[in-house]
Design a protein around this motif. Structure first.
Motif, mmCIF file in Angstrom:
data_model
loop_
_atom_site.group_PDB
_atom_site.id
_atom_site.type_symbol
_atom_site.label_atom_id
_atom_site.label_comp_id
_atom_site.label_asym_id
_atom_site.label_seq_id
_atom_site.Cartn_x
_atom_site.Cartn_y
_atom_site.Cartn_z
ATOM 1 N N ASN A 29 10.581 -20.177 101.510
ATOM 2 C CA ASN A 29 10.574 -21.093 102.649
ATOM 3 C C ASN A 29 9.522 -22.169 102.396
ATOM 4 N N SER A 30 9.375 -23.087 103.330
ATOM 5 C CA SER A 30 8.470 -24.223 103.129
ATOM 6 C C SER A 30 7.112 -24.035 103.807
ATOM 7 N N GLY A 31 6.678 -22.781 103.906
ATOM 8 C CA GLY A 31 5.363 -22.515 104.494
ATOM 9 C C GLY A 31 5.405 -22.355 105.998
ATOM 10 N N THR A 32 6.523 -21.871 106.511
ATOM 11 C CA THR A 32 6.726 -21.811 107.962
ATOM 12 C C THR A 32 6.405 -20.447 108.579
ATOM 13 N N THR A 33 6.130 -19.435 107.759
ATOM 14 C CA THR A 33 5.813 -18.111 108.296
ATOM 15 C C THR A 33 4.371 -18.110 108.796
ATOM 16 N N GLU A 34 4.178 -17.833 110.073
ATOM 17 C CA GLU A 34 2.857 -17.991 110.679
ATOM 18 C C GLU A 34 1.874 -16.879 110.343
ATOM 19 N N ASN A 35 2.375 -15.680 110.050
ATOM 20 C CA ASN A 35 1.456 -14.597 109.691
ATOM 21 C C ASN A 35 2.068 -13.785 108.565
ATOM 22 N N CYS A 36 2.259 -14.450 107.454
ATOM 23 C CA CYS A 36 2.954 -13.861 106.308
ATOM 24 C C CYS A 36 2.268 -12.608 105.790
ATOM 25 N N LEU A 37 0.933 -12.570 105.844
ATOM 26 C CA LEU A 37 0.178 -11.460 105.266
ATOM 27 C C LEU A 37 -0.335 -10.481 106.321
ATOM 28 N N GLU A 62 10.084 -30.924 103.016
ATOM 29 C CA GLU A 62 11.082 -30.799 104.086
ATOM 30 C C GLU A 62 12.508 -31.032 103.575
ATOM 31 N N THR A 63 12.650 -31.647 102.405
ATOM 32 C CA THR A 63 13.988 -32.045 101.942
ATOM 33 C C THR A 63 14.443 -31.363 100.654
ATOM 34 N N ASP A 64 13.529 -31.035 99.761
ATOM 35 C CA ASP A 64 13.922 -30.502 98.452
ATOM 36 C C ASP A 64 14.395 -29.058 98.525
ATOM 37 N N LYS A 65 15.388 -28.748 97.718
ATOM 38 C CA LYS A 65 15.896 -27.387 97.548
ATOM 39 C C LYS A 65 16.048 -27.151 96.051
#
Length: 278
Positions: free
Chosen positions: A117-125, A177-180
């Motif tokens: 993902n693009s860094g959207t997980t708020e509490n990944c760890l 936001e755009t690259d895949k």
């Protein structure tokens, strides 16, 4: 209070691709950065297993860096100075610890997890509520964050680099936001140095240094993609072993007593090693 920073570093890769790219980058980067008795010396690199995370790889390294430290740290360090890095890689989760026997109150612990993902997980760890209250999040942009001039190479600049094998790049404003594909390296860094009078200054230095390393390393992992893309895990482990051997030889040779250094330093503080008798 221990500083807790969470760095989120996006890459135009998948998590599976980054597994190979990261190993390649670390091995090559370590060799390139090792010179004049300083750099990264690999002490152990072996399989390990954890009841929660399963099978992984354990590495222990000595990072020799006396002359690369700020003068105010050099003043309290011995001439022969190294930091011990211990890392447990249970990809996509890793745990890395930095300690120094000369400075027992210095400790850096880094927990890392990789997600597509693009860094959207708020509490990944899965930080505790207490840690979340004091955590600061820093989004590192490999293309547009400023890199130290001494490390800058145009051919490794994601704003200009285009991959032949994957057709990815150059990266433009808003690429996250755009690259895949897109993936993110989530790194929570706990850095502590509990010595009165130095604590804040050293902890700030630790965090700045880690950020600089993350920026440079991730830029290189992308810029070198045409060299590692298509490698298998077995391929990159062979490459890693070869580069680690070359790195150890380079560090040990330049640090040996038979190598002396000229008394006059170059303007940038570096010295040129010469063999005795030359």
């Amino acid at each position: 209070m221990v500083l807790i920073k969470e760095y989120r570093v996006c890459m135009p890769l998948t998590v599976e691709e980054y597994k190979i790219g990261q190993l390649y980058m670390i091995a090559r980067h370590s060799l390139e950065q090792s010179d004049e008795g300083e750099g990264v010396e690999v002490m152990e690199n072996k399989p390990c297993e954890d009841p929660v995370h399963g099978k992984g790889q354990y590495t222990e390294k000595r990072i020799h860096l006396s002359s690369r430290l700020p003068y105010w740290i050099q003043a309290i360090c011995p001439r022969v100075f190294y930091v011990t890095e211990k890392s447990w890689n249970y990809y996509p989760f890793t745990l890395t610890e930095y300690t120094c026997s000369f400075i027992p109150k210095l400790n850096v612990l880094i927990k890392t997890k990789y997600e597509n993902n693009s860094g959207t997980t708020e509490n990944c760890l899965d930080l505790s509520e207490e840690d979340l209250k004091v955590r600061t999040v820093d989004h590192v942009d490999i293309a547009f964050d400023e890199l130290s001039g001494k490390h800058y190479k145009r051919e490794e600049d994601p704003k200009f680099f285009k991959s032949i094998k994957t057709n990815r790049g150059p990266l433009i404003e808003g690429w996250r936001e755009t690259d895949k594909p897109i993936m993110c390296s989530y790194k929570v860094v706990n850095g502590s140095f509990e010595v009165w009078g130095f604590q804040t200054k050293v902890e700030d230095f630790i965090q700045r240094s880690i950020r600089d390393i993350l920026l440079l390393g991730h830029r290189q992992a992308f810029a070198w993609i045409d060299e590692w893309h298509g490698m298998t895990l077995e391929d990159v482990r062979i490459y890693e072993k070869q580069k680690q051997s070359e790195t150890n030889e380079k560090v040990q040779y330049n640090a040996s007593p038979s190598v002396t250094k000229d008394a006059d330093e170059a303007p940038n503080g570096s010295t040129t090693p010469t063999k005795e008798g030359e």
